[in-house]
Design an enzyme around this catalytic site. Structure first.
Site: not given
Length: 735
Positions: A15, A18, A416
């Protein structure tokens, strides 16, 4: 100070708490600059000063936090497989043990032998299949960083201890037995985690596919003998043998042999290319016939494929803004849930008159179980892993998760021209020769070719090749020291009574060169097409003219059209002259053109659009684009661009296809939608379910939530988040 970067696999993260625990432990180590744990990939990426710390300290920190890590990267795959097999075996054990407990608890709750058997089975389930939950919870509590396992352990132990007292103390024999509660909680939690792990591995499968392209072995010729080595042991200038249908293990040049090479994994081109002596080949491509001997010209860790894998891994190790927000919330989530559970217990003990202890205990257990930091922690990383991996397999490299999130907000793309919208390779489009000079032209061509070579003009090579193919010369002249170069204008060569000139139309007009009426009409037509003209004259009379020009990329107009459908505007920024720029822009479908721009001008234009609220994506390929690329909100470049442009780029289109730009925006927008859905679900789930678990609906229903239902809801919430993220893998990246 040079910082090093390492990614360490971690087993046991479940989770967001953790993630916070591991990051907290490693941040304590002196010399660590940045640390980012990834729940979806089950790893932690660390930037550190090698003079102050080293990987063994990180491994010790991970173990100290209560998690595991393979000590050698070669064991990663084995560890993953063993972890999955253990889960399957444990799942079988837990359901075999849990089902009888549920049957006794729900249908034969007064059957005394069944009560004792339920107690034994509950102890077995907690001590064996589910022991990892309690081991991790103990580690979390020791370092004062409670996470999901702490909540589950506390709730199941509370239910077990209360039921044990009720079973073995005669004065409490009339109390409710809850043995089915810890049994089913563990069964649901482990089932949910197993399904979640499978889904997480699917979301990370794209990265593994990239790694699987790279062979692990190479046949090397040393001292006249063929030996097989690990690819990592191959050295520069080694000679590597590749046979038909084998995957090329290294980047190198062909020394011996020729073959059609399938480079689709690198370039995206489905058609194999024929390559022979002197040609470059890339690791991950396939030799389709014959045998090749290659000269290794790049270290195995620096091949094109390795660079792609490294870029994807680095992107996945970063945290998107949404993930950083979720991690901050998760850091306080579990302590807040513990407080809410205690408040729920106290409230029921104070305000409930009949059976208050049982109901208070039920409410507390429900709150501990139903709260789900897992869904919160998985919401963003599972989506990013799936998206960045899918993008890489389709020739799109995102630098990090933040770039992917920003790309979703793009409202304007600045192109460009040369090398981006166009191929950047000028070619001679056409020529015209005065009819009466055709007979003399073959003797003039060697002179014109020698003059072009001496000029060192960017077009010289293309003009010489064209002339030699058109009029194969009988001789090669060396007149480098006899020509007069007029910078930016042209070249003059004098030979006896003849004066040869070649150069721009404007210069030759100033030199009062005679141009025929027919040639003048052709010049007028070519200028409208924005061609660059090279005029050749002999003794003040134009005898031939060439038209040269760049070529628009085949997918340029499709790219601009796709962006328009996405609601994104396009502009062109170029240093080229106005006429040429507008012709190319018209072909591409771009209406807003800024021509004759210096690098600083490009940046100022982007600043102006940005000040008007536009989110600007700049795509360029050269040094002259560097300033604009650095300023833009998002920068992109094609895979064949200059190294500076690649360094500044947030998005690299490795297959060199402009059409991949709208695809990357489409993927980014879809991923952002998935992340938002995941986060909304995770927040709404916890905001709604925690009060329900505490008993807020009791006045209306007369019942508290069953703890087994709470456990199932918690598992389902995580599975839903991961499953939603997997939708990204099925996204059709077609325009």
């Amino acid at each position: 100070m040079a910082y090093q970067f390492i990614t360490i696999p971690v087993q046991g993260m479940t989770c967001a708490s953790c993630v916070a625990t591991i990051e907290k432990q490693i941040k304590k180590i002196d010399g660590v600059k940045e640390v980012s744990a990834n729940l979806a990939l089950e790893n932690v990426s660390i930037s550190y000063d090698s003079d102050k710390t080293s990987p063994p300290e990180f491994i010790e920190g991970i173990l100290r936090a209560g998690y595991k890590t393979p000590l050698a990267s070669s064991n990663n795959k084995t560890s993953s497989v063993l972890f999955e097999e253990v889960n399957k075996r444990n799942l079988l054990q837990v359901w075999i043990g849990a089902i009888p407990v549920v049957i006794f608890g729900m249908f034969f709750h007064d059957f005394r032998p069944g009560q004792y058997l339920s107690f034994i089975l509950a102890i077995f389930l907690m001590a064996f299949p589910g022991r990892y939950i309690f081991k991790k919870a103990w580690h979390q509590l020791k370092i004062l960083t409670p996470a999901m396992e702490s909540l589950v352990a506390l709730s199941t132990l509370t239910a077990l201890i209360f039921s044990a007292f009720t079973l073995f103390i005669p004065a409490m024999h009339n109390g409710h037995l809850w043995f089915e509660t810890p049994a089913m909680i563990i069964a649901f939690i482990m089932t949910g985690k197993y399904l979640e792990e499978k889904a997480k591995r699917q979301s990370a499968a794209s990265l593994q596919k990239l790694k699987d392209i790279q062979p692990t072995k190479a046949k090397v010729i040393r001292n006249g003998k063929e030996i097989e080595l690990d690819v990592s042991d191959v050295q520069l200038n080694d000679r590597v043998l590749v046979r038909a249908y084998e995957v090329i293990p290294v980047d190198g040049k062909i020394l011996i042999g020729s073959s059609h090479i399938n480079e689709s994994s690198i370039t995206g081109e489905p058609m194999p290319r024929f390559k022979t002596k002197g040609d470059e080949v890339y690791a991950g491509s396939i030799c389709q016939e014959g045998a090749l001997t290659l000269l290794v010209n790049k270290e195995p860790s620096e091949t094109v494929l390795s660079s792609i894998i490294s870029a994807v891994t680095h992107a996945l190790s970063s945290k998107a803004p949404a993930q950083r927000l979720a991690d901050r919330i998760a850091g306080v989530f579990v302590p807040v849930v513990l407080v809410i559970s205690l408040i729920s217990f106290a409230a029921w003990m104070i305000f409930q008159k009949d059976g208050q202890f049982t109901m208070a205990l039920t409410a507390m257990v429900n709150v501990l179980i139903i709260a789900c930091p897992c869904a919160l922690g998985l919401a963003t990383p599972t989506a990013l892993v799936a998206a960045i991996g899918k993008a890489a397999l389709n020739g799109i490299l995102f630098r990090d998760g933040e770039t992917l999130e920003k790309t979703a907000t793009t409202s304007l793309v600045a192109f460009d021209k040369t090398g981006t919208l166009t191929l950047g390779k000028p070619e001679v489009k056409d020529h015209y020769v005065i009819p009466e000079n055709l007979a003399e032209l073959p003797q003039w061509i060697p002179v014109f070719c020698a003059m072009e070579k001496a000029s060192h003009h960017p077009l010289a090579e293309y003009v010489v090749n064209y002339l030699q193919q058109l009029f194969p010369p009988n001789e090669q002249l060396a007149i480098d020291h006899q020509v007069e170069i007029i910078p930016g204008k042209g070249v003059i060569y004098r030979n006896l009574d003849q004066v040869f000139r070649l150069g721009s139309l404007q210069w030759l007009q100033k030199e009062q060169i005679e141009i025929s009426e027919e040639m003048d009409k052709i010049i007028e037509d070519w200028l409208k097409r924005a061609y660059t003209l090279v005029v050749f004259s002999v003794n003040k009379k134009a005898v031939m003219i060439l038209a040269a020009g760049d070529t628009l990329r085949p997918d340029a107009s499709s790219c601009v059209n796709a962006l328009k459908k996405q609601g994104i505007s396009s502009i062109m920024l170029t240093g080229d002259h106005e006429v040429s720029a507008r012709v190319m822009a018209q072909k591409a479908g771009i209406t807003t053109v800024f021509a004759e721009c210096l690098p600083a001008d490009k940046r100022k234009i982007l600043e102006d659009y940005s000040s008007k609220g536009q989110t600007v994506l700049m795509i360029g390929d050269g040094i002259n684009d560097a300033e604009a690329l650095a300023y833009a909100h998002i920068s992109a470049t094609l895979g064949n661009s200059t190294s500076l442009a690649l360094d500044l780029s947030g998005i690299t289109l490795t297959h060199g296809k402009l059409l991949h730009l709208p695809l990357s925006i489409h993927l980014a927008r879809f991923t952002r939608k998935i992340i938002h859905q995941n986060l909304v679900w995770a927040f709404v789930y916890n905001v709604l379910c925690i009060p329900i678990a505490a008993g807020v609906l009791f006045p209306f229903t007369g019942q508290l939530l069953n703890p087994m239902i709470a456990a199932a809801a918690m598992s389902i919430s995580s599975i839903m988040v991961v499953s939603n993220s997997l939708r990204i893998k099925k996204l059709n990246l077609q325009i």
